[in-house]
Design a protein around this motif. Structure first.
Motif, PDB file in Angstrom:
ATOM      1  N   VAL A 212       0.817  -1.221   0.000  1.00  0.00           N
ATOM      2  CA  VAL A 212       0.000   0.000   0.000  1.00  0.00           C
ATOM      3  C   VAL A 212       0.847   1.266   0.000  1.00  0.00           C
ATOM      4  CG1 VAL A 212      -1.917  -1.191   1.117  1.00  0.00           C
ATOM      5  CG2 VAL A 212      -0.268   0.059   2.526  1.00  0.00           C
ATOM      6  N   GLU A 218      -3.079   0.318  -2.718  1.00  0.00           N
ATOM      7  CA  GLU A 218      -4.300   0.264  -1.923  1.00  0.00           C
ATOM      8  C   GLU A 218      -5.497  -0.114  -2.789  1.00  0.00           C
ATOM      9  OE1 GLU A 218      -7.234   3.145   0.725  1.00  0.00           O
ATOM     10  OE2 GLU A 218      -5.089   3.626   0.613  1.00  0.00           O
ATOM     11  N   ARG A 222      -7.978  -3.421  -2.271  1.00  0.00           N
ATOM     12  CA  ARG A 222      -9.436  -3.319  -2.150  1.00  0.00           C
ATOM     13  C   ARG A 222     -10.142  -4.102  -3.261  1.00  0.00           C
ATOM     14  NH1 ARG A 222     -11.096   0.379   1.613  1.00  0.00           N
ATOM     15  NH2 ARG A 222      -9.504   1.854   2.349  1.00  0.00           N
ATOM     16  N   GLU A 248     -10.919  -4.879   4.617  1.00  0.00           N
ATOM     17  CA  GLU A 248     -10.305  -3.832   3.804  1.00  0.00           C
ATOM     18  C   GLU A 248      -9.261  -3.055   4.608  1.00  0.00           C
ATOM     19  OE1 GLU A 248     -13.606  -1.571   2.356  1.00  0.00           O
ATOM     20  OE2 GLU A 248     -13.798  -2.800   0.537  1.00  0.00           O
ATOM     21  N   THR A 252      -5.030  -2.788   3.914  1.00  0.00           N
ATOM     22  CA  THR A 252      -4.611  -1.451   3.469  1.00  0.00           C
ATOM     23  C   THR A 252      -3.939  -0.637   4.570  1.00  0.00           C
ATOM     24  OG1 THR A 252      -6.801  -0.506   3.966  1.00  0.00           O
ATOM     25  CG2 THR A 252      -6.452  -1.325   1.714  1.00  0.00           C
TER      26      THR A 252
END
Length: 313
Positions: A212, A218, A222, A248, A252
């Protein structure tokens, strides 16, 4: 503190998962037996079952049997093996499964459930296990962090005395236990969780924090979660809003050192559980007509790795 009546438990496999469970339930006062191959049996009989944390090391001595020594009389048979040995494990445990015996699978994915029910019928209950352990080269089991969560339940969602009793045994062993009224949903939720983290860190061969930290990382993470959740949704078991948000966040988090067993096995040159964790999910997506390009790419990457290792043997 143990349940009112100690349970007689058989753990199939004494690796990172089965060995950990056997040691903890034995320490809690239950009758724990491990079913292992002859070489592992010799080592355990000589040295015991060693659990190691960063600061301590403990040795327990569960009863040890090989398949030819197995008898019945167990309250529960706990499967703590990888999916590629499920068929041989089912054959091995046949003599131990009496009408009143629970068969408790702690395997990744969902592909094991059908064969187990076909073989053992209503003896099978559902299970989800959350631990962070690994088997060291010297045979000791390293406990990576204190996580110890257990969810069990009847596959039809009905309450039962037997799952309550088993939940009590695991609780006495130190687990955070839930006896669930919808264990199949919980099993799907864990599958989405491990598949997402496995695909993210396995495809890019890096921990979450590194992924990320780069442009697009990121969004990629996702998107993987969305793909995995879409397969669960098509099967009738979508993640709850809270579970989706939590997953999530997990994939992340800046600076996170999180990896997965898939990526660790990949980087360490060991075979990975590509098929039960990712391959089966991708196959179900194809059946449902769902595009899952990132999950497909991760599956192919791990298949190539496994194929390469197989070609060397």
């Amino acid at each position: 503190m143990t349940t009112a009546k100690p349970m007689r438990l058989l753990f199939v496999g004494a690796g990172a998962v089965g060995g950990f469970l056997a040691a903890r339930t034995l320490e809690a006062g239950h009758d724990a037996t491990v079913l292992v191959h002859p070489a592992r049996a010799r080592a355990l009989r000589e040295h015991g079952l060693v659990l190691a944390t960063q600061s301590t090391s403990t040795t327990t001595r569960p009863a040890v049997v090989t398949a030819d020594e197995l008898t019945d009389g167990f309250d529960a048979v706990v499967l703590a093996v990888k999916a590629d040995v499920l068929d041989s494990a089912m054959a091995d445990i046949g003599p131990a499964v009496a009408p009143a015996t629970m068969v408790v699978p702690f395997l990744n994915g969902m592909g094991h459930l059908g064969p187990l029910v076909d073989r053992f019928g209503s003896s099978v209950i559902g299970g989800v296990l959350r631990v962070a352990t690994e088997l060291r080269a010297d045979g000791a089991i390293r406990v990576l962090n204190p996580t110890f969560g257990v969810e069990i339940g009847e596959l039809d969602g009905q309450p039962s005395e037997r799952t309550d009793a088993l939940g009590g045994a695991f609780r006495a062993a130190g687990a955070d236990v839930t006896v669930s009224g919808n264990i199949v949903r919980e099993m799907w939720a864990k599958w989405v969780f491990i598949a997402s983290i496995g695909a993210v860190t396995g495809l890019l061969r890096a921990p979450v924090g590194e992924i990320v930290s780069v442009p697009g990382g990121e969004a990629f993470a996702r998107a993987v979660v969305a793909e995995a959740d879409s397969v669960a949704t098509a099967a009738g078991y979508p993640l709850t809003s809270a579970s989706r948000q939590g997953l999530e966040q997990t994939v992340t988090t800046p600076g996170s050192p999180l990896t997965s067993s898939l990526s660790r096995d990949l980087l360490d040159g060991r075979p990975t559980e590509a098929e039960p964790v990712l391959g089966d999910l991708v196959a179900r997506a194809a059946t449902a007509g769902l595009p899952v390009p990132y999950l497909t790419a991760a599956t192919l990457a791990l298949r190539v790795h496994n194929h390469r290792l197989l070609a060397r043997t």
